[in-house]
Design a protein around this motif. Sequence first.
Motif, short mmCIF file in Angstrom:
data_model
loop_
_atom_site.label_atom_id
_atom_site.label_comp_id
_atom_site.label_asym_id
_atom_site.label_seq_id
_atom_site.Cartn_x
_atom_site.Cartn_y
_atom_site.Cartn_z
N ASN A 121 1.01 -1.18 -0.12
CA ASN A 121 0.04 0.03 0.06
C ASN A 121 0.86 1.47 -0.05
O ASN A 121 0.21 2.29 0.00
N ALA A 122 2.12 1.01 -0.06
CA ALA A 122 3.03 2.35 0.04
C ALA A 122 2.79 2.84 -1.21
O ALA A 122 2.94 2.37 -2.45
N PRO A 123 2.94 4.37 -1.25
CA PRO A 123 2.90 4.88 -2.71
C PRO A 123 4.03 4.68 -3.57
O PRO A 123 5.14 4.69 -2.92
N ALA A 124 3.81 4.64 -4.62
CA ALA A 124 5.16 4.51 -5.64
C ALA A 124 5.91 5.92 -5.88
O ALA A 124 5.47 6.84 -5.85
N LEU A 125 6.91 5.54 -5.59
CA LEU A 125 7.97 6.81 -5.68
C LEU A 125 8.02 7.29 -7.14
O LEU A 125 8.40 6.29 -8.12
N PRO A 126 7.81 8.37 -7.42
CA PRO A 126 7.91 9.06 -8.72
C PRO A 126 9.16 8.77 -9.61
O PRO A 126 10.21 9.00 -8.53
N ARG A 127 9.42 8.49 -10.54
CA ARG A 127 10.58 8.35 -11.26
C ARG A 127 11.34 9.83 -11.40
O ARG A 127 10.68 10.73 -11.90
N GLN A 128 12.51 10.15 -11.10
CA GLN A 128 13.16 11.30 -11.15
C GLN A 128 13.83 11.16 -12.69
O GLN A 128 14.45 10.48 -12.95
N GLN A 129 13.98 12.46 -13.04
CA GLN A 129 14.50 12.85 -14.34
C GLN A 129 15.87 12.73 -14.01
O GLN A 129 16.43 13.13 -13.00
N PRO A 130 16.78 12.36 -15.23
CA PRO A 130 18.30 12.55 -14.87
C PRO A 130 18.72 13.74 -14.72
O PRO A 130 18.04 14.75 -15.73
N ALA A 131 19.56 13.91 -13.95
CA ALA A 131 20.29 15.51 -13.74
C ALA A 131 20.53 16.00 -15.02
O ALA A 131 21.52 15.12 -15.67
N ALA A 132 20.46 17.23 -15.25
CA ALA A 132 21.12 17.91 -16.54
C ALA A 132 22.48 17.88 -16.34
O ALA A 132 22.72 18.19 -15.24
N PRO A 133 23.56 17.88 -17.20
CA PRO A 133 24.87 18.02 -17.03
C PRO A 133 25.09 19.73 -16.61
O PRO A 133 24.33 20.61 -17.10
N ALA A 134 25.75 19.69 -15.71
CA ALA A 134 26.22 21.08 -14.97
C ALA A 134 26.90 21.65 -15.98
O ALA A 134 27.77 21.47 -16.98
N THR A 135 26.56 23.09 -16.14
CA THR A 135 27.25 23.97 -17.10
C THR A 135 28.09 25.26 -16.18
O THR A 135 27.59 25.42 -15.37
#
Length: 168
Positions: free
Chosen positions: A142-156
């Motif tokens: 019954n635990a809420p599913a964790l949303p998928r995180q977007q990959p971090a954009a490369p640092a500029t």
Amino acid sequence: MANSQLSRPGQARLEIHGRPGQVWGSLMMPAGGKATMRIVGDTLHTSTKTAYGLEKKETQTRIQSIDSVEVVEGRLWWLLGLGFSTLLFWGLGLVFLVLFFVLKQNWMVVHTPGAPLILFYKKAENVQDFCTNLLNRSRQLNAPALPRQQPAAPATRPVSPRPVPTAG
């Protein structure tokens, strides 16, 4: 065999055995026969065979739909009612009243939206482990599913302005 037992030694309790129970009004009463509750994946399988093999029942309940689990040790109140109602027949009424004070029963009730699942048992320590395992599985499912995180954009790196050439 109204005892609770472990399905596989050294692992979480996945199965218990006992006698089936039934509800009459607001009273829980043991029925003759054998019952087994088994955790299989995301379901709770309950098998019931009544005395003399007259009736067999298989129930599969989604663990996500279990509201609560109740572990009870108490008296059989129907014996008290039967004792008072047959008190006019002195011998019979007194026997039921004495049995009310002598006998204790242990039972577990799994509350579901449909109907409660009842199992009368002997060994309390096995049932506690089973209930803990059942409720832990319910929490996990019954635990809420964790949303998928977007990959971090490369640092500029910040771009510094170019120096302006001066004439001179």
